[in-house]
Write a protein that holds these residues in place. Structure first.
Motif, PDB file in Angstrom:
ATOM      1  N   GLU A 154       0.804  -1.220   0.000  1.00 30.21           N
ATOM      2  CA  GLU A 154       0.000   0.000   0.000  1.00 30.21           C
ATOM      3  C   GLU A 154       0.835   1.267   0.000  1.00 30.21           C
ATOM      4  OE1 GLU A 154      -2.594  -0.094   3.362  1.00 30.21           O
ATOM      5  OE2 GLU A 154      -0.996  -0.257   4.838  1.00 30.21           O
ATOM      6  N   GLY A 155       2.056   1.209   0.519  1.00 25.19           N
ATOM      7  CA  GLY A 155       2.915   2.376   0.498  1.00 25.19           C
ATOM      8  C   GLY A 155       3.431   2.680  -0.896  1.00 25.19           C
ATOM      9  N   VAL A 156       3.893   1.651  -1.594  1.00 27.59           N
ATOM     10  CA  VAL A 156       4.381   1.835  -2.960  1.00 27.59           C
ATOM     11  C   VAL A 156       3.238   2.267  -3.880  1.00 27.59           C
ATOM     12  CG1 VAL A 156       5.415   0.680  -4.958  1.00 27.59           C
ATOM     13  CG2 VAL A 156       6.296   0.227  -2.663  1.00 27.59           C
ATOM     14  N   SER A 157       2.064   1.656  -3.712  1.00 27.33           N
ATOM     15  CA  SER A 157       0.917   1.980  -4.564  1.00 27.33           C
ATOM     16  C   SER A 157       0.186   3.248  -4.138  1.00 27.33           C
ATOM     17  CB  SER A 157      -0.071   0.806  -4.568  1.00 27.33           C
ATOM     18  OG  SER A 157       0.499  -0.334  -5.171  1.00 27.33           O
ATOM     19  N   ARG A 158       0.490   3.759  -2.929  1.00 29.73           N
ATOM     20  CA  ARG A 158      -0.160   4.974  -2.403  1.00 29.73           C
ATOM     21  C   ARG A 158      -1.656   4.772  -2.228  1.00 29.73           C
ATOM     22  NH1 ARG A 158       3.890   8.384  -0.716  1.00 29.73           N
ATOM     23  NH2 ARG A 158       2.589  10.242  -1.079  1.00 29.73           N
ATOM     24  N   ILE A 159      -2.022   3.650  -1.598  1.00 26.73           N
ATOM     25  CA  ILE A 159      -3.427   3.316  -1.372  1.00 26.73           C
ATOM     26  C   ILE A 159      -3.601   2.886   0.076  1.00 26.73           C
ATOM     27  CG2 ILE A 159      -3.858   2.590  -3.760  1.00 26.73           C
ATOM     28  CD1 ILE A 159      -3.609  -0.370  -2.532  1.00 26.73           C
ATOM     29  N   ASN A 160      -4.806   2.386   0.405  1.00 27.36           N
ATOM     30  CA  ASN A 160      -5.058   1.694   1.659  1.00 27.36           C
ATOM     31  C   ASN A 160      -6.164   0.672   1.410  1.00 27.36           C
ATOM     32  OD1 ASN A 160      -7.479   3.159   1.641  1.00 27.36           O
ATOM     33  ND2 ASN A 160      -6.713   4.695   3.076  1.00 27.36           N
ATOM     34  N   ILE A 161      -6.542  -0.072   2.450  1.00 24.23           N
ATOM     35  CA  ILE A 161      -7.522  -1.143   2.257  1.00 24.23           C
ATOM     36  C   ILE A 161      -8.898  -0.589   1.901  1.00 24.23           C
ATOM     37  CG2 ILE A 161      -8.176  -1.288   4.693  1.00 24.23           C
ATOM     38  CD1 ILE A 161      -7.673  -4.293   2.307  1.00 24.23           C
ATOM     39  N   THR A 162      -9.249   0.597   2.376  1.00 23.66           N
ATOM     40  CA  THR A 162     -10.527   1.197   2.016  1.00 23.66           C
ATOM     41  C   THR A 162     -10.578   1.463   0.517  1.00 23.66           C
ATOM     42  OG1 THR A 162     -10.744   2.226   4.190  1.00 23.66           O
ATOM     43  CG2 THR A 162     -12.061   3.157   2.413  1.00 23.66           C
ATOM     44  N   HIS A 163      -9.488   1.916  -0.044  1.00 22.46           N
ATOM     45  CA  HIS A 163      -9.404   2.133  -1.487  1.00 22.46           C
ATOM     46  C   HIS A 163      -9.704   0.845  -2.238  1.00 22.46           C
ATOM     47  CE1 HIS A 163      -7.265   2.286  -5.384  1.00 22.46           C
ATOM     48  NE2 HIS A 163      -7.554   3.579  -5.383  1.00 22.46           N
ATOM     49  N   GLU A 164      -9.183  -0.273  -1.760  1.00 23.87           N
ATOM     50  CA  GLU A 164      -9.409  -1.556  -2.447  1.00 23.87           C
ATOM     51  C   GLU A 164     -10.859  -1.993  -2.331  1.00 23.87           C
ATOM     52  OE1 GLU A 164      -6.372  -3.085  -4.247  1.00 23.87           O
ATOM     53  OE2 GLU A 164      -6.660  -0.921  -4.011  1.00 23.87           O
ATOM     54  N   TYR A 165     -11.490  -1.738  -1.184  1.00 23.96           N
ATOM     55  CA  TYR A 165     -12.912  -2.056  -1.036  1.00 23.96           C
ATOM     56  C   TYR A 165     -13.751  -1.207  -1.989  1.00 23.96           C
ATOM     57  CZ  TYR A 165     -12.939  -5.311   2.905  1.00 23.96           C
ATOM     58  OH  TYR A 165     -12.807  -6.439   3.707  1.00 23.96           O
ATOM     59  N   ALA A 166     -13.433   0.084  -2.074  1.00 23.78           N
ATOM     60  CA  ALA A 166     -14.182   0.952  -2.981  1.00 23.78           C
ATOM     61  C   ALA A 166     -13.963   0.535  -4.427  1.00 23.78           C
ATOM     62  CB  ALA A 166     -13.762   2.408  -2.773  1.00 23.78           C
ATOM     63  N   ARG A 167     -12.753   0.210  -4.767  1.00 23.81           N
ATOM     64  CA  ARG A 167     -12.453  -0.196  -6.141  1.00 23.81           C
ATOM     65  C   ARG A 167     -13.191  -1.484  -6.498  1.00 23.81           C
ATOM     66  NH1 ARG A 167      -6.722   0.261  -9.266  1.00 23.81           N
ATOM     67  NH2 ARG A 167      -7.505  -0.488 -11.276  1.00 23.81           N
ATOM     68  N   ALA A 168     -13.204  -2.435  -5.577  1.00 21.89           N
ATOM     69  CA  ALA A 168     -13.915  -3.686  -5.838  1.00 21.89           C
ATOM     70  C   ALA A 168     -15.404  -3.443  -6.043  1.00 21.89           C
ATOM     71  CB  ALA A 168     -13.683  -4.661  -4.686  1.00 21.89           C
ATOM     72  N   ALA A 169     -15.980  -2.589  -5.204  1.00 19.50           N
ATOM     73  CA  ALA A 169     -17.410  -2.302  -5.308  1.00 19.50           C
ATOM     74  C   ALA A 169     -17.749  -1.637  -6.630  1.00 19.50           C
ATOM     75  CB  ALA A 169     -17.844  -1.417  -4.143  1.00 19.50           C
ATOM     76  N   LEU A 170     -16.912  -0.701  -7.069  1.00 20.09           N
ATOM     77  CA  LEU A 170     -17.200   0.051  -8.291  1.00 20.09           C
ATOM     78  C   LEU A 170     -16.847  -0.729  -9.548  1.00 20.09           C
ATOM     79  CD1 LEU A 170     -15.928   3.547  -7.114  1.00 20.09           C
ATOM     80  CD2 LEU A 170     -18.316   2.842  -7.419  1.00 20.09           C
ATOM     81  N   ASP A 171     -15.685  -1.375  -9.562  1.00 20.44           N
ATOM     82  CA  ASP A 171     -15.239  -2.077 -10.768  1.00 20.44           C
ATOM     83  C   ASP A 171     -16.019  -3.353 -11.026  1.00 20.44           C
ATOM     84  OD1 ASP A 171     -13.405  -0.075 -10.931  1.00 20.44           O
ATOM     85  OD2 ASP A 171     -11.621  -1.329 -10.673  1.00 20.44           O
ATOM     86  N   PHE A 172     -16.510  -3.982  -9.952  1.00 18.07           N
ATOM     87  CA  PHE A 172     -17.175  -5.272 -10.119  1.00 18.07           C
ATOM     88  C   PHE A 172     -18.605  -5.268  -9.589  1.00 18.07           C
ATOM     89  CE2 PHE A 172     -12.602  -5.970  -9.932  1.00 18.07           C
ATOM     90  CZ  PHE A 172     -12.399  -6.675 -11.113  1.00 18.07           C
ATOM     91  N   ASN A 173     -19.112  -4.080  -9.309  1.00 21.70           N
ATOM     92  CA  ASN A 173     -20.502  -3.907  -8.881  1.00 21.70           C
ATOM     93  C   ASN A 173     -20.837  -4.817  -7.693  1.00 21.70           C
ATOM     94  OD1 ASN A 173     -23.043  -2.687  -8.988  1.00 21.70           O
ATOM     95  ND2 ASN A 173     -23.878  -4.312 -10.294  1.00 21.70           N
ATOM     96  N   LEU A 174     -19.962  -4.817  -6.702  1.00 26.87           N
ATOM     97  CA  LEU A 174     -20.180  -5.647  -5.527  1.00 26.87           C
ATOM     98  C   LEU A 174     -21.117  -4.949  -4.558  1.00 26.87           C
ATOM     99  CD1 LEU A 174     -16.614  -7.068  -4.800  1.00 26.87           C
ATOM    100  CD2 LEU A 174     -18.393  -7.971  -6.306  1.00 26.87           C
ATOM    101  N   SER A 175     -21.855  -5.737  -3.813  1.00 28.69           N
ATOM    102  CA  SER A 175     -22.803  -5.220  -2.834  1.00 28.69           C
ATOM    103  C   SER A 175     -22.160  -5.129  -1.455  1.00 28.69           C
ATOM    104  CB  SER A 175     -24.026  -6.129  -2.758  1.00 28.69           C
ATOM    105  OG  SER A 175     -23.664  -7.390  -2.174  1.00 28.69           O
ATOM    106  N   TYR A 176     -22.885  -4.535  -0.530  1.00 28.54           N
ATOM    107  CA  TYR A 176     -22.425  -4.473   0.858  1.00 28.54           C
ATOM    108  C   TYR A 176     -22.198  -5.876   1.412  1.00 28.54           C
ATOM    109  CZ  TYR A 176     -22.549  -3.854   5.921  1.00 28.54           C
ATOM    110  OH  TYR A 176     -22.255  -3.902   7.266  1.00 28.54           O
ATOM    111  N   LEU A 177     -23.140  -6.781   1.139  1.00 28.51           N
ATOM    112  CA  LEU A 177     -23.005  -8.141   1.661  1.00 28.51           C
ATOM    113  C   LEU A 177     -21.849  -8.878   0.997  1.00 28.51           C
ATOM    114  CD1 LEU A 177     -26.719  -9.269   2.083  1.00 28.51           C
ATOM    115  CD2 LEU A 177     -25.109  -8.472   3.842  1.00 28.51           C
ATOM    116  N   ASP A 178     -21.551  -8.559  -0.266  1.00 29.89           N
ATOM    117  CA  ASP A 178     -20.387  -9.155  -0.921  1.00 29.89           C
ATOM    118  C   ASP A 178     -19.107  -8.751  -0.182  1.00 29.89           C
ATOM    119  OD1 ASP A 178     -21.909 -10.324  -2.967  1.00 29.89           O
ATOM    120  OD2 ASP A 178     -21.713  -8.562  -4.264  1.00 29.89           O
ATOM    121  N   LEU A 179     -18.997  -7.468   0.137  1.00 33.02           N
ATOM    122  CA  LEU A 179     -17.806  -6.983   0.833  1.00 33.02           C
ATOM    123  C   LEU A 179     -17.729  -7.530   2.259  1.00 33.02           C
ATOM    124  CD1 LEU A 179     -17.689  -3.246  -0.312  1.00 33.02           C
ATOM    125  CD2 LEU A 179     -16.454  -5.198  -1.267  1.00 33.02           C
TER     126      LEU A 179
END
Length: 551
Positions: free
Chosen positions: A452-477
């Motif tokens: 996450e340091g090299v990529s300049r992200i955090n785990i919340t970013h990955e959750y948001a990306r998964a939800a948006l890129d793959f149309n995941l629901s709250y229950l999926d996450l």
């Protein structure tokens, strides 16, 4: 972040202390309570999630920051630290900077002044100069990360990503506790509770020992050696090599590695004031380690370091497993892949209780020849005994991919999904990413950050990306968060009665709401017997608080 109640914190503290001693899992009874697939609280959370998602990525991110996320099972410590921390560390260590490569270099010496200053030599500058030279500071941040990177002729995202590690190397290991505090503090701020951190303890003496022992030259069976380059190594050969390494003093370095972990964790606890009234929120984040083995080296070193990793993990409960790291597409990683899996096959037989997670399939078409895409995940499972697969991006290019996915689902072999990492290193995103294929096949998956340091992200970013890129629901996450603790390498039985089925809990905890603040004596006894179940109970408690706080 929503805090667990004091009564639960006290209970879980007792659980964790007892679980470190009592490791015998309690067996679930046949009759177990069932949990509704969508409680009223989950329905309310789903509506709030959907509203945020439909509003904007920013609203979604704001919602997800406080959502409980369980654990991050795929995190390299050196790659998880932000560049700004490394600049500060480099200055403290009196390092110099090569302005041409924007890399740390060791000084030729230090001045006699008080405080001393590094003597950097012609052309180099002091790392501390970055604090008064904004351009140098920015150049170092960009050099140590993916920030501002734009691919150019001959330099890809893959090249930049892996080059960063050499540029900020040279920092003293005494900063490890500070780095652990950084990742724990970041996790706590996002309602994350558990980290399995990949780290490479000292192994220099063991590497030298490995090179001093003659390596067997038995030719490989062409049918078995799919890479075509590695000479074969029989189980008899490996057994003799292990005996020679142990006789040569390999176990002496186990104590060195354990002290390194002691020092790092003690430093982290001091920084966070753990156990004191002024303890920071980061103290609530449990950290365990995966022993990193550097795979892009000759077999003598890889086998010696792998053996050391198994020895350390067998003796230190804070080291919960091992993993192989470095670019999977490098020459040594590719040409030695089959032999490395044979090493793991042998060592797993000697140390069957040591958990294994493997980087496998961190590849994409064009990065390696087509033949190189066809067997890495399969061999990681069948020969490497991987209980989890890191990345697994090339799974659909494997021989008989549907059969492989079906087997992974039936054997509950989880895939660690690193969306941003797969994007910046491999250029794999959206419809070309196998996450939907894994989910459709029933393979357990969980989101992780990788670096996450090299990529300049955090785990919340990955959750948001998964939800948006793959149309995941709250229950999926939520399922992914539960999966992260379910597939952690923490000892003890799961809170859930069936693997990866988050609807039926162990009957010992049937007499109160799931994740309740005051478990019954029967449930408490079960949680005390299982460190994993205790973390799972805490995750459910966090969901009670989070979902209960939503309008």
């Amino acid at each position: 972040m929503l805090r667990p109640t004091q009564s639960l914190l006290a209970t879980l503290l007792l659980c964790f202390t007892a679980a470190a001693i009592a490791q015998t899992p309690a067996k679930p009874k046949t009759a177990a309570p069932r949990v509704s697939r969508a409680t009223p609280q989950e329905q309310r959370a789903s509506r709030a999630f959907d509203a945020a998602k439909q509003s904007s990525p920013l609203q979604l991110t704001a919602f997800l920051v406080n959502m409980p996320k369980g654990g991050d099972l795929h995190m390299h410590l050196s790659g998880a630290v932000y560049a700004e921390t490394f600049i500060r560390n480099g200055a403290a260590d009196l390092l110099c900077v090569n302005p041409g490569t924007h890399s740390f270099v060791k000084p030729g010496g230090t001045t006699r002044s008080i405080p001393p200053q590094p003597v950097c030599g012609e052309g180099n500058v002091r790392a501390s100069d970055a604090f008064k030279d904004q351009r140098l500071y920015d150049d170092l941040v960009n050099s140590f990360s993916m920030r501002s990177f734009v691919p150019s002729a001959g330099v890809s995202g893959h090249d930049q990503f892996f080059a960063t590690f050499g540029r900020f190397s040279g920092i003293d290991k005494s900063h490890t506790g500070e780095w652990l505090d950084e990742v724990a503090s970041r996790a706590a701020a996002q309602n994350e509770q558990y980290l399995e951190v990949m780290e490479t303890p000292i192994f220099s003496d063991v590497a030298k020992l490995g090179y001093s022992i003659p390596w067997p030259s038995t030719p490989a069976d062409p049918v078995l050696n799919r890479t075509g380059d590695a000479t074969g190594t029989t189980r008899e050969d490996l057994s003799k090599l292990r005996d020679a390494l142990l006789a040569g003093g390999l176990r002496d370095e186990v104590a060195v590695d354990r002290k390194e972990l002691d020092d790092a964790l003690n430093s982290r606890n001091q920084i966070e004031h753990c156990g004191e009234p002024s303890a920071t929120r980061a103290c609530s984040v449990k950290i365990r380690f995966l022993y990193q083995v550097l795979r892009a080296f000759p077999p003598q070193q890889v086998f010696a370091q792998t053996l050391l990793g198994f020895e350390v993990a067998s003796q230190d409960p804070r080291v919960v497993g091992i993993n192989f790291v470095q670019p999977e597409d490098s020459y040594m990683s590719m040409s030695e892949y089959h032999r490395q899996m044979l090493m793991l096959d042998y060592l797993h037989g000697v140390y069957p209780k040591v958990h294994i997670s493997l980087h496998a399939g961190e590849l994409a078409p064009g990065l390696v020849p087509p033949d190189g895409l066809r067997f890495h995940v399969r061999e990681a499972i069948d020969l490497g005994h991987a209980e989890r697969i890191g990345h697994g991006v090339s799974v659909m290019y494997e021989n008989e991919p549907q059969s492989l996915l079906k087997e992974m689902a039936s054997r509950h072999i989880m895939t660690e999904i690193n969306l941003t990492s797969n994007d910046v290193i491999l250029g794999v995103t959206g419809a070309w990413h196998p996450l939907p294929a894994y989910r459709a096949a029933g393979v357990p998956v969980a989101l992780s950050t990788d670096d996450e340091g090299v990529s300049r992200i955090n785990i919340t970013h990955e959750y948001a990306r998964a939800a948006l890129d793959f149309n995941l629901s709250y229950l999926d996450l939520k399922k992914m968060a539960r999966t992260s603790i379910e597939h952690s390498f923490l000892p003890g039985a799961s809170l859930w009665a069936q693997p990866d089925v988050f609807t039926t809990i162990n009957s010992a905890c049937a007499a109160q709401p799931l994740g309740g603040a005051n478990p019954t004596p029967k449930c408490l006894a079960f949680l005390q017997s299982s460190e994993k179940a205790a973390e799972q109970w805490q995750l459910e408690h966090r969901y009670l608080l989070f979902e209960g706080s939503l309008p």
